[in-house]
Design a protein around this motif. Structure first.
Motif, PDB file in Angstrom:
ATOM      1  N   ILE A 410      53.042  51.938  73.333  1.00  0.00           N
ATOM      2  CA  ILE A 410      52.874  50.954  73.808  1.00  0.00           C
ATOM      3  C   ILE A 410      50.901  50.179  74.353  1.00  0.00           C
ATOM      4  O   ILE A 410      50.674  49.062  73.767  1.00  0.00           O
ATOM      5  CB  ILE A 410      53.442  50.792  75.422  1.00  0.00           C
ATOM      6  CG1 ILE A 410      54.856  50.892  74.530  1.00  0.00           C
ATOM      7  CG2 ILE A 410      53.494  48.944  75.792  1.00  0.00           C
ATOM      8  CD1 ILE A 410      56.057  51.133  76.091  1.00  0.00           C
ATOM      9  N   ASP A 413      49.215  48.922  70.983  1.00  0.00           N
ATOM     10  CA  ASP A 413      50.288  48.347  70.394  1.00  0.00           C
ATOM     11  C   ASP A 413      49.656  46.740  71.346  1.00  0.00           C
ATOM     12  O   ASP A 413      49.347  46.204  70.312  1.00  0.00           O
ATOM     13  CB  ASP A 413      51.496  48.249  69.807  1.00  0.00           C
ATOM     14  CG  ASP A 413      51.394  48.908  69.440  1.00  0.00           C
ATOM     15  OD1 ASP A 413      50.896  49.896  68.436  1.00  0.00           O
ATOM     16  OD2 ASP A 413      52.640  49.776  69.752  1.00  0.00           O
ATOM     17  N   THR A 414      49.314  46.527  72.528  1.00  0.00           N
ATOM     18  CA  THR A 414      49.122  45.825  72.983  1.00  0.00           C
ATOM     19  C   THR A 414      47.807  45.045  72.936  1.00  0.00           C
ATOM     20  O   THR A 414      47.503  44.191  73.148  1.00  0.00           O
ATOM     21  CB  THR A 414      49.568  45.704  74.588  1.00  0.00           C
ATOM     22  OG1 THR A 414      50.954  46.082  74.944  1.00  0.00           O
ATOM     23  CG2 THR A 414      49.496  44.287  75.529  1.00  0.00           C
ATOM     24  N   ILE A 447      52.262  44.117  78.063  1.00  0.00           N
ATOM     25  CA  ILE A 447      52.816  45.461  78.490  1.00  0.00           C
ATOM     26  C   ILE A 447      53.545  45.699  78.846  1.00  0.00           C
ATOM     27  O   ILE A 447      54.897  46.826  78.683  1.00  0.00           O
ATOM     28  CB  ILE A 447      52.192  45.925  78.828  1.00  0.00           C
ATOM     29  CG1 ILE A 447      50.304  45.970  78.338  1.00  0.00           C
ATOM     30  CG2 ILE A 447      52.065  47.718  79.694  1.00  0.00           C
ATOM     31  CD1 ILE A 447      48.923  46.807  79.665  1.00  0.00           C
ATOM     32  N   ALA A 450      56.909  44.885  76.357  1.00  0.00           N
ATOM     33  CA  ALA A 450      56.843  46.390  75.839  1.00  0.00           C
ATOM     34  C   ALA A 450      57.189  46.843  76.754  1.00  0.00           C
ATOM     35  O   ALA A 450      58.373  47.664  75.997  1.00  0.00           O
ATOM     36  CB  ALA A 450      55.720  46.794  75.232  1.00  0.00           C
ATOM     37  N   CYS A 451      57.466  47.751  77.636  1.00  0.00           N
ATOM     38  CA  CYS A 451      57.637  48.645  77.915  1.00  0.00           C
ATOM     39  C   CYS A 451      59.198  48.530  78.621  1.00  0.00           C
ATOM     40  O   CYS A 451      60.691  48.925  78.049  1.00  0.00           O
ATOM     41  CB  CYS A 451      57.887  48.825  80.036  1.00  0.00           C
ATOM     42  SG  CYS A 451      55.694  49.901  78.975  1.00  0.00           S
ATOM     43  N   TYR A 454      61.410  48.765  75.108  1.00  0.00           N
ATOM     44  CA  TYR A 454      61.270  50.304  74.449  1.00  0.00           C
ATOM     45  C   TYR A 454      62.513  50.879  75.724  1.00  0.00           C
ATOM     46  O   TYR A 454      63.122  51.963  74.943  1.00  0.00           O
ATOM     47  CB  TYR A 454      60.460  51.016  74.807  1.00  0.00           C
ATOM     48  CG  TYR A 454      60.020  52.993  74.760  1.00  0.00           C
ATOM     49  CD1 TYR A 454      59.782  53.054  73.498  1.00  0.00           C
ATOM     50  CD2 TYR A 454      60.678  53.055  75.971  1.00  0.00           C
ATOM     51  CE1 TYR A 454      59.704  54.786  73.795  1.00  0.00           C
ATOM     52  CE2 TYR A 454      60.802  54.567  75.791  1.00  0.00           C
ATOM     53  CZ  TYR A 454      60.399  55.267  74.792  1.00  0.00           C
ATOM     54  OH  TYR A 454      60.514  56.984  74.346  1.00  0.00           O
TER      55      TYR A 454
END
Length: 499
Positions: A410, A413-414, A447, A450-451, A454
């Protein structure tokens, strides 16, 4: 011979056998002619000792050791065959299955001894022969005859190494076998008037065979070199190892050396090849050393076709603890493999195998370089996975590792243009440009988003907390900035409980 003088003579033969067996067994490795010679002498010593005992004990006890005698005779014949096989057949042509296959019969004798009637094992000649007596006799004479044939074949071949002793040993072995056959037929009742003479010559031939075989083996420097290297080197190195005698003739090599030569030159190794046949000048070139110089202890070999470089060490082989030089061995180190090894070591020293990120050592090294090379401000971000201890406790450490790897991905990607460093168990460090300070809130929000994405299909949420420190003063220790970033990350962690 009368019984007691003959018994003394047989005991003397046994002592010679046991001494020679101990001498070679202590100094040599298995699967060599020297080791099989030691085994043959030991079996021969037991056999002659049993003969001496039978000459001196009363007749009613004579049959009590009949079964033991059967086994000893079979093992004596087998070890004599094994010695001739190891000594006569070139090393590269030897097959352990062929060498050990005849052991089936002694094993069968042991089984029969355990389950059959004891009377079956009475010595040949004491009563009418049974089927097992015939099989036992055929087995023994077949093996010692095969041993003689192997010696004869090697004698008439182009083989020239240690040939004088080899021919003497072959001759006395043939005489010994003839005496064996004569003694066998005499026991069956033929020529009874020659019994004493046949027994006398049989014992003399046995003594000659044992001693001449010892001197032949002791004087065979090539076999000594092979045994010394197999015992001390073959199991202690995984590098190509070649053994040569003082005439630069090849004697043996470990398996990896055979593969290496086959891959480089398509040459099949065989004993007594010359050094230059194994390492031809058109394929291998010594660097910085003339091709004709063979006295160097260390040198480089380059494969001119593939470019592979080898570092070679050449060391002498001596007989036991004496200073008598017998030959030498060469060990080759593939420098290309070492370069790859060093690269892998360097990679593992500065990277984290679980996440693929750079590790803490790399962080401090790179950050110091960056602080010394530029005076511009930058941001040091610390990001950490929340509740890792709970994840490990509930889902297990394997799941915890998966969450750590996901957190690293993550962050990558960020922040695709920045290096991600894994510092401790679940903490990461990222160095950002000072210009990114204005968007730091948006980065942290990305971030967390994205968490959240997921965590939708997970039984336990993945949460990342983050904090940062502004790096400006180059005189301040790096650890101070990192501690500030971690402290701010902990404040962020206290400010939220879920994403």
């Amino acid at each position: 011979m009368n019984n007691y003088p003959e018994s003394i003579f047989l005991i003397i033969i046994s002592l010679f056998c046991f001494f020679y067996a101990m001498y070679f067994m202590q100094r040599n490795a298995k699967e060599t002619s020297a080791a099989s010679f030691a085994a043959a002498n030991f079996a021969m010593g037991i056999w002659n000792l049993l003969r001496a005992i039978k000459n001196m004990i009363p007749g009613q006890y004579y049959l009590s050791i009949g079964a033991v005698t059967y086994l000893v005779i079979e093992f004596s014949a087998y070890t004599l065959f094994l010695f001739s096989y190891r000594y006569s057949v070139p090393t590269e042509k030897q097959n352990n299955k062929v060498a050990y296959l005849p052991l089936i019969f002694p094993a069968s004798t042991i089984i029969a001894l355990l389950y059959a009637k004891a009377g079956l094992f009475a010595l040949a000649g004491t009563r009418p022969l049974h089927v097992w007596d015939y099989l036992h006799t055929i087995y023994g004479y077949a093996l010692i005859s095969t041993a003689a044939v192997l010696f004869v074949i090697r004698c008439v071949s182009s083989f020239q190494q240690n040939k004088t002793w080899y021919m003497v040993l072959t001759s006395i072995l043939i005489v010994f076998i003839i005496q064996n056959f004569a003694r066998y037929f005499n026991k069956l009742g033929y020529l009874p008037e020659l019994t004493a003479t046949i027994d006398y010559f049989y014992d003399v031939c046995t003594l000659l065979l044992v001693n001449l075989a010892f001197f032949a083996m002791y004087s065979d420097l090539n076999e000594t070199v092979i045994s010394e290297c197999r015992k001390k080197l073959f199991d202690r190195t995984d590098m190509p190892l070649f053994v040569f005698n003082l005439n630069n003739e090849f004697l043996t090599a470990n398996e990896i050396a055979k593969v290496m030569i086959g891959r480089n030159t398509n040459t099949a190794l065989h004993q007594y090849m010359k050094y230059d046949e194994i390492f031809p000048a058109e394929v291998f070139r010594r660097l910085g050393i003339s091709q004709g110089n063979s006295d160097e202890q260390m040198f480089y070999l380059s494969n001119v076709k593939t470019g592979t470089m080898y570092f070679c060490t050449k060391l002498q082989v001596y007989r036991g603890h004496s200073k008598k030089e017998l030959g030498y061995y060469c060990t080759l180190f593939d420098l290309d493999s070492y370069n790859l090894l060093f690269k892998n070591m360097e990679s593992s020293a500065y990277s984290d195998p679980l996440t693929g990120c750079l590790n803490g050592s790399s962080f401090f090294m790179n950050f110091r370089v960056e602080m010394q090379s530029t005076h511009e401000q930058c941001l040091l971000v610390a990001a950490g996975l929340d509740c890792l201890a709970e994840i490990n406790a509930v889902l297990g450490h394997k799941a915890g590792d998966a969450y750590i790897a996901a957190a690293a991905q993550i962050l990558r990607d960020t922040l695709p243009e920045n290096r991600i460093y894994r510092m401790e168990s679940s903490t990461f460090a990222i160095i950002l440009k000072a210009s990114q300070l204005s968007v730091i809130t948006e980065l942290f929000a990305a971030i967390r988003a994205a968490c959240s994405k997921y965590s939708r299909e997970k039984s336990y949420p993945l949460v990342i907390s983050a904090g940062y420190a502004v790096v400006g003063d180059r005189d301040v220790d790096i650890n101070t900035y990192y501690a500030t970033a971690v402290s701010n990350m902990m404040l962020d962690r206290r400010g939220h409980t879920a994403v």
